[in-house]
Structure formats: C-alpha cells, structure tokens
Write a protein that holds these residues in place. Structure first.
Motif, PDB file in Angstrom:
ATOM      1  N   SER A  11       0.848   5.545   0.070  1.00  0.00           N
ATOM      2  CA  SER A  11       0.000   6.663   0.463  1.00  0.00           C
ATOM      3  C   SER A  11       0.814   7.946   0.492  1.00  0.00           C
ATOM      4  CB  SER A  11      -0.625   6.406   1.832  1.00  0.00           C
ATOM      5  OG  SER A  11       0.386   6.289   2.815  1.00  0.00           O
ATOM      6  N   SER A  61      -5.462  13.349   0.334  1.00  0.00           N
ATOM      7  CA  SER A  61      -4.704  12.141   0.684  1.00  0.00           C
ATOM      8  C   SER A  61      -5.099  11.041  -0.280  1.00  0.00           C
ATOM      9  CB  SER A  61      -5.016  11.688   2.113  1.00  0.00           C
ATOM     10  OG  SER A  61      -4.544  12.630   3.028  1.00  0.00           O
ATOM     11  N   GLU A  99       0.849  -1.185   0.000  1.00  0.00           N
ATOM     12  CA  GLU A  99       0.000   0.000   0.000  1.00  0.00           C
ATOM     13  C   GLU A  99       0.887   1.237   0.000  1.00  0.00           C
ATOM     14  OE1 GLU A  99      -3.661   2.271   2.264  1.00  0.00           O
ATOM     15  OE2 GLU A  99      -2.814   0.487   3.177  1.00  0.00           O
ATOM     16  N   HIS A 152      -4.366   6.881  -1.268  1.00  0.00           N
ATOM     17  CA  HIS A 152      -3.827   5.561  -0.928  1.00  0.00           C
ATOM     18  C   HIS A 152      -4.110   4.651  -2.123  1.00  0.00           C
ATOM     19  CE1 HIS A 152      -3.622   6.546   3.425  1.00  0.00           C
ATOM     20  NE2 HIS A 152      -4.591   7.372   3.069  1.00  0.00           N
TER      21      HIS A 152
END
Length: 111
Positions: A44, A62, A42, A64
C-alpha cells in the motif's frame, strides 16, 4: 599457528572472518537491496497532489494491491515491483507524484 596466520587476514578483516560477520561493504549492499516479501503480501501507499494554496494538498490517492502469480513459465511471472512501477507510470499520466509502496511484515519499502 594462529587462525589469522592460516587465513592470511589481518585486523578487522580477520575478526570479521573469525566471527562470521559481514564487512561494512556487505552491510551497505544489504541495505540497498530489495527485501524479500512472502507470496500474497499486501502493498500500500499514498500520494498527495500538491496545491500551492492549501498546505493539506489538493487531494490524496491511496492504492493497495496484492500479487499472487503461480507460474513456472519463463518470462510470465508478475512481480510486485512490476505492478508498483505500472501504477506509478499510470499515476504520472494523471499528474500524481510517484507512490512508495510498503509491504509487510517490516513494513519495508518495495520501490
């Protein structure tokens, strides 16, 4: 005959060769290379839209994402850096600064 004489090295180069360590040039190269991330990592990152009136900024975004691309077809692989670059290109069209995406396990910077 010494190991240094056999190898033809001198000084710190000989010490590095005997110990199997990297030279400063190799270490500098390693620091600038992109880390290897395991599949399905992941990533981000966050960007703040600058605002001259408010010190907190005018807003935040933001993002991700994960990339899982299982293919053996040449030219069809999608790497996380491709996604990060595409997202940053899109954000730029909306006036956002580029995001530095971080992945695990370090966390280490992707771009």
């Amino acid at each position: 005959m010494s190991r240094r004489a056999l190898l033809g090295y001198s000084g710190t180069t000989a010490a590095a060769a005997a110990l199997g360590t990297t030279t400063s040039a190799q270490a500098a190269e390693d620091e600038t290379s992109t880390p290897e991330f395991p599949p399905d990592t992941e990533f981000s990152g966050t960007a703040t839209l600058p605002d001259p009136v408010y010190s907190e900024g005018a807003g935040n975004v933001s993002i991700h994402f994960r990339v899982s691309c299982d293919t053996s077809v040449a030219g069809s692989k999608v790497d996380p850096i491709d996604v990060a670059n595409a997202l940053n290109a899109f954000l730029a069209t909306r006036g956002w600064p580029a995001i530095t995406f971080y992945g695990t396990p370090a966390p280490a910077a992707l771009n």
